[in-house]
Enzyme design. Sequence first.
Site, short mmCIF file in Angstrom:
data_model
loop_
_atom_site.label_atom_id
_atom_site.label_comp_id
_atom_site.label_asym_id
_atom_site.label_seq_id
_atom_site.Cartn_x
_atom_site.Cartn_y
_atom_site.Cartn_z
N HIS A 206 -13.00 -5.38 17.12
CA HIS A 206 -13.96 -5.15 15.97
C HIS A 206 -15.16 -4.76 17.08
CE1 HIS A 206 -15.42 -9.27 17.26
NE2 HIS A 206 -13.93 -9.45 17.67
N SER B 272 -18.41 -10.85 10.82
CA SER B 272 -17.18 -11.53 11.29
C SER B 272 -16.18 -10.45 11.41
CB SER B 272 -16.70 -12.63 10.13
OG SER B 272 -15.36 -12.29 9.51
N LYS B 273 -15.32 -11.22 12.42
CA LYS B 273 -14.18 -10.26 12.74
C LYS B 273 -13.33 -9.65 11.47
CE LYS B 273 -13.08 -13.24 16.68
NZ LYS B 273 -12.37 -14.22 17.48
N ARG B 274 -13.50 -10.45 10.82
CA ARG B 274 -12.60 -9.86 9.45
C ARG B 274 -13.15 -9.23 8.57
NH1 ARG B 274 -11.14 -14.51 11.30
NH2 ARG B 274 -12.82 -15.51 10.57
N ASP B 275 -14.70 -9.05 8.49
CA ASP B 275 -15.32 -8.16 7.66
C ASP B 275 -15.02 -6.59 7.86
OD1 ASP B 275 -17.62 -6.89 6.54
OD2 ASP B 275 -18.94 -8.46 7.13
#
Length: 493
Positions: A20, A260-263
């Site tokens: 990311h 966030s990493k998941r964004d």
Amino acid sequence: MANATNVRVRFCPSPTGNPHVGLVRTALFNWAFARHNEGTLVFRIEDTDAARDSEESYEQLLDSMRWLGFDWDEGPEVGGPHAPYRQSQRMDIYKDVAQKLLDGGYAYPCYCTTEELDTRRDAARAAGKPSGYDGHCRDLTAEQKQAYEAEGRSHIVRFRMPDEATTFTDLVRGEITVQAENVTDYGIIRANGAPLYTLVNPVDDALMEITHVLRGEDLLSSTPRQIALYKALIELGVAKGIPDFGHLPYVMGEGNKKLSKRDPQASLNLYRERGFLPEGLLNYLSLLGWSFSADQDVFSISDMVAKFDLADVNANPARFDLKKAESINGDHIRMLDVKAFAEACEPWLKAPHANWAPEDFDQAAWEAIAPHAQTRVTVLSDITANVDFLFLKEPVEDEASWTKAMGKGDPAALLTTARAKLEAADWTSPESLKEAVLAAGEEHGLKLGKAQAPVRVAVTGRTVGLPLFESLEILGKEKSLSRIDAALAKLAA
Ligand code: GLU
Ligand code: ZN
């Protein structure tokens, strides 16, 4: 310990999931700092968490680092004096250090169960006391330990934090003091014997003689623990000194929340797939917490390296601004020489498309139009919509464009006149094609802008695009006129 001539920094991601942008920013700052100081960049893989790490992510990390243009002096594929650089291959080292810490009394076995820890934590909270580990197993006697073992309890290994405040000078944030009660004894080895990040990361930094730890602000809270561990490692002869620490500011995303990493916006692959240039993306990411100068935010990566100084890193959270990233990338696209630009776009143009096959791609037409396209696109994937009219058998059908250009006035009359004048024009000269459309417009009382819109939609399918007369010339007389005929037929139907 910092010594400008002997800088050793590390980039040490865990191979969990797609890389990311936060990770890339950390890699960039470490790489730039190493190169600026003619130091050493160590690339280490923190893959001690078998449940979360994967070989696929490891391969992806390496591929991403190469794509970004980073090189490293020690690490996977290049080796080095502190090999291996994958923590999963260094387990014996960690076991050995953990044993030394236990033997020296710097660490101790903790037999508390999760339920016991939770109960005591809740009670401490209710009483308004600090809620970290309460030191229950700090000073167990040999008999007490045996009794726990006899009960069949397993134990983790905890590091014994000194009962004193920790003060250190953060390279980005200045002096930081953390009170002892806020940093309690912490686990370094799991009950199953697996070493934790809390141990392996500083142990490797010590063994690999890292001088500067530059990492995200989210790791700031682990620094007092690591400094205490370092002091123990120095006493045990494992570490030579304590590195300097610098914590890079948070990156904020949409709605002023931490990215966030998941964004999805955080995924490096997204930027690759959209056709960011590595240097454009790195230029933008370098501005997340650093600035080149007050009045310049587009620069080459080598200029960034030449100027990179930790003193210019800002502690305030940085805001991720996609529009700005795109605009900077567009500037880098403009900076390419046209041949490099053309080559960079080709993967997009030669890929199978919904409506044209790789063999429809026409190299000569592409090379002719490339200079005009280069001034327009902000990401390479934009290229398709700009030049597809050259490769499609028929232009795309875009309803909105058609309505906009053909929905008013008398487009059929205009196109009929324009077609006749274009037929007689000199197709080796965009100027001559322009005069033809201009003259057609005049006959119908239309300025050039209004007169060229139906021509553009007839030939390219869209109301916006590359300079029209160059586009017509490159597409050629025959195809251009037959597309105008097709549009006339559609208008008549
Ligand atoms: N493997 C850790 C992470 O990816 C490294 C943290 C550090 O730089 O100390 O978060
Ligand atoms: Zn305990």
